[in-house]
Design a protein around this motif. Sequence first.
Motif: not given
Length: 84
Positions: A4-7, A27-32, A45-50, A65-68
Amino acid sequence: MSLELIDIALAERHDHPRLANRVTGKVKAVLTETIDGREQRHEILIPAWIEREEGMDDSDVDLALMVKAAKIVGRLKARLADGT
């Protein structure tokens, strides 16, 4: 197992050095993850571009970027659910 993505938060962003209107970031994603009833927390850390579109301000770029990155996490979850 559940994941689950929590943050999610923007860690950094930059205009691309060569491509006009391209913005890259991390983008920093926190998963459980729950395995056998135990919860494990992961920070990645997820690399993303728009592509910046006309009229986008800084907050629009950050959100895009966060949505991507959230979509990338969603694809990961789907692959794990399929077992592939």
